[in-house]
Design a protein around this motif. Structure first.
Motif, PDB file in Angstrom:
ATOM      1  N   SER A  47      48.416 -44.632 174.266  1.00  0.00           N
ATOM      2  CA  SER A  47      49.270 -44.633 175.451  1.00  0.00           C
ATOM      3  C   SER A  47      48.980 -45.794 176.386  1.00  0.00           C
ATOM      4  N   LYS A  48      47.727 -46.251 176.454  1.00  0.00           N
ATOM      5  CA  LYS A  48      47.377 -47.340 177.362  1.00  0.00           C
ATOM      6  C   LYS A  48      48.189 -48.598 177.069  1.00  0.00           C
ATOM      7  N   VAL A  49      48.428 -48.850 175.785  1.00  0.00           N
ATOM      8  CA  VAL A  49      49.173 -50.054 175.406  1.00  0.00           C
ATOM      9  C   VAL A  49      50.542 -50.072 176.075  1.00  0.00           C
ATOM     10  N   LEU A  50      51.239 -48.962 176.019  1.00  0.00           N
ATOM     11  CA  LEU A  50      52.582 -48.914 176.588  1.00  0.00           C
ATOM     12  C   LEU A  50      52.551 -48.755 178.102  1.00  0.00           C
ATOM     13  N   GLU A  51      51.485 -48.214 178.640  1.00  0.00           N
ATOM     14  CA  GLU A  51      51.371 -48.097 180.096  1.00  0.00           C
ATOM     15  C   GLU A  51      51.261 -49.465 180.762  1.00  0.00           C
ATOM     16  N   ILE A  52      50.730 -50.461 180.048  1.00  0.00           N
ATOM     17  CA  ILE A  52      50.630 -51.801 180.629  1.00  0.00           C
ATOM     18  C   ILE A  52      51.651 -52.770 180.038  1.00  0.00           C
ATOM     19  N   ASP A  53      52.595 -52.235 179.269  1.00  0.00           N
ATOM     20  CA  ASP A  53      53.736 -53.049 178.819  1.00  0.00           C
ATOM     21  C   ASP A  53      54.804 -52.960 179.897  1.00  0.00           C
ATOM     22  N   VAL A  54      54.693 -53.856 180.879  1.00  0.00           N
ATOM     23  CA  VAL A  54      55.520 -53.747 182.076  1.00  0.00           C
ATOM     24  C   VAL A  54      56.275 -55.046 182.327  1.00  0.00           C
TER      25      VAL A  54
END
Length: 489
Positions: A47-54
């Protein structure tokens, strides 16, 4: 040159972590909204990967006009490589190569360029309208690959074309060969020529004293650097480093913005930030281990017999002023095998993927993520391949790339925009090519738009096809047909 900076800092990565910690409610893109809208993918990659895909915002700066944390991060990158300024690239080093050429060359300007340059350089020439003056690299006929450029050929090219705006260098070549970059820079500066360096495979070299020297360190004007290849960042992330205070950095920015996305991945950019820190702080220590593994692998493979793992023993040969030992190239011809065949056996039978293969060689990239166990697996696999598949004495004669540069009839840009027709490859002899043909990897063109197609070129392409080389460039995926200039009769 930038003053000494604290290379322990990671301003962009820190800003990204702070954004994630703040638990912002997103009503902007990307549409997966921190991974909630793409649960299957988030579950697999974390989930961290997509949480910082901003997306770009004030606290995270903007790649198109960096004035905040991206600017701070690129200044650190420039300082790490010894330059004055740097830009993050998320379209790979290809976009950096094209930006370098377009920064110095206008339509009709000449640029000196080695014939074994990557296809992105041809793209830059088409985009800029420059006229390429090709310098034939030295060919090692024992192993059948192109090396660097000899100083003699560089001097001749500079003397014959004193009006050239720039010279383009490869440092190192895909296989690890290094030209005398320091002397070429000196010659170019005396002639007021810009020096543009493709360091797609040299992101690591500036951080260990036993590796070849980086272009920026010896005064090159610009360098495009694939941090993702050997520097540890994520695929597609690269740097463009500027080393000339007189160069208009805003002009360079505008050129990059012509082709680079406005929606730059913060995953890619943050990975450059962290990879730069690692190289700057721990590079020598980490690369010492990489060199130990490379030397160990090379020695053990040569002990097997039949193989030739080439390295620094090539230094002093034509076109080899220095050599990057992290490129572990292995010549397999004496076992009656082809590089393509060994590549397929390694993948299908031993679950080992090499970087590339050609007619007679395989190339393994040894980098920060390798361990002795993986090197041992390669050594053991090559030993078994020799026993099971080797046929010593049955190797065919070396087929080298054409030793003479194709004749440039019209500029690549004019050829690209000309009316074209499709013919069978064999029927194209004597015609002017309307597209490129290249083996990928490494992506070095055999023929480019605007060049006369010769029988020698066609025979070399057919030899590559026979070995199931991955050919690219033509609209026909099988390269049975090629576009040439002119209308159908």
């Amino acid at each position: 040159m930038l003053t000494e900076m604290d290379q322990n800092k990671t301003p962009l990565f820190d800003a990204l972590k702070a954004y994630n910690k703040s638990k912002v409610i997103p009503f902007d893109v990307p549409g997966h909204k921190h991974g909630v809208g793409l649960p299957e993918f988030a579950e697999y990659v974390g989930s961290k990967v997509l949480e910082i895909d901003v997306n770009a915002m004030e606290c995270l700066d903007n790649i198109c006009n960096p004035i905040g944390v991206i600017k701070e991060a690129t200044d650190l990158a420039a300082a790490a490589y010894g330059g004055d300024y740097a830009y993050f690239l998320v379209n790979g080093t290809s976009s950096g190569v094209q930006a370098m050429i377009m920064s110095y060359c206008h339509p009709g300007d000449k640029i000196l360029i080695p014939r074994n340059a990557h296809k992105s350089a041809i793209g830059g020439i088409i985009l800029s309208g420059a006229i390429p003056i090709y310098i034939q690299p030295e060919i090692d006929e024992r192993i059948g690959i192109a090396m660097g450029m000899s100083m003699e050929k560089v001097r001749i090219a500079m003397d014959e074309h004193p009006d050239a705006k720039a010279i383009f260098l490869i440092n190192p070549t895909y296989y690890g060969a290094v030209s005398d970059v320091r002397e070429i820079v000196k010659l170019a500066k005396k002639r007021d020529m810009a020096v543009l360096v493709d360091e797609a495979h040299g992101a690591h070299m500036s951080f260990h004293p036993e590796l070849p020297i980086g272009g920026i360190q010896v005064g090159a004007d610009m360098s495009a650097i694939s941090t993702h290849k050997t520097g540890g960042s994520l695929t597609q992330s690269s740097l463009l480093v500027l080393n000339n205070e007189k160069l208009d950095v805003q002009k360079v920015k505008s050129i990059i913005n012509l082709t680079q996305t406005t929606s730059a991945s913060y995953l890619l950019m943050a990975s450059i930030d962290v990879a730069r820190k690692q190289l700057a702080i721990r590079g020598e220590e980490l690369l010492e281990k990489v060199l130990e593994l490379s030397r160990y692998g090379r020695d053990k493979i040569n002990e097997i017999g039949g193989y030739y793992a080439f390295g620094k023993d090539l230094i002093g040969n034509p076109g080899v002023h220095d050599f990057d030992e992290t490129k572990l190239g292995v010549h397999v011809k004496e076992l009656g095998l082809t590089g393509y065949g060994v590549e397929r056996i390694l993948r299908s039978k031993y679950n080992i993927q090499v970087e590339l293969a050609d007619m007679y060689n395989i190339l393994c990239i040894i980098s920060l993520g390798d361990r002795k166990e993986s090197i041992d697996a390669l050594i053991n696999a090559l030993r078994e391949i020799k026993e099971k598949y080797g046929k010593p004495g049955r190797g065919k004669s070396i087929i080298t790339p054409p030793l003479k540069n194709p004749e440039v009839i019209i500029s690549p840009r004019d050829a690209y925009y000309s009316i074209k027709r499709v013919v069978k490859l064999r029927d194209s002899i004597g015609e002017i090519s309307g597209e490129s043909v290249m083996a990928y990897p490494p992506g070095i063109p055999v023929v480019t738009p605007g060049e006369k197609i010769t029988k020698e070129l066609v025979e070399y392409i057919e030899a590559l096809k026979a070995q199931k080389s991955m050919l690219q460039g033509t609209e026909d995926p099988y390269v049975d047909y090629i576009k040439i200039l002119g209308m159908n009769s």
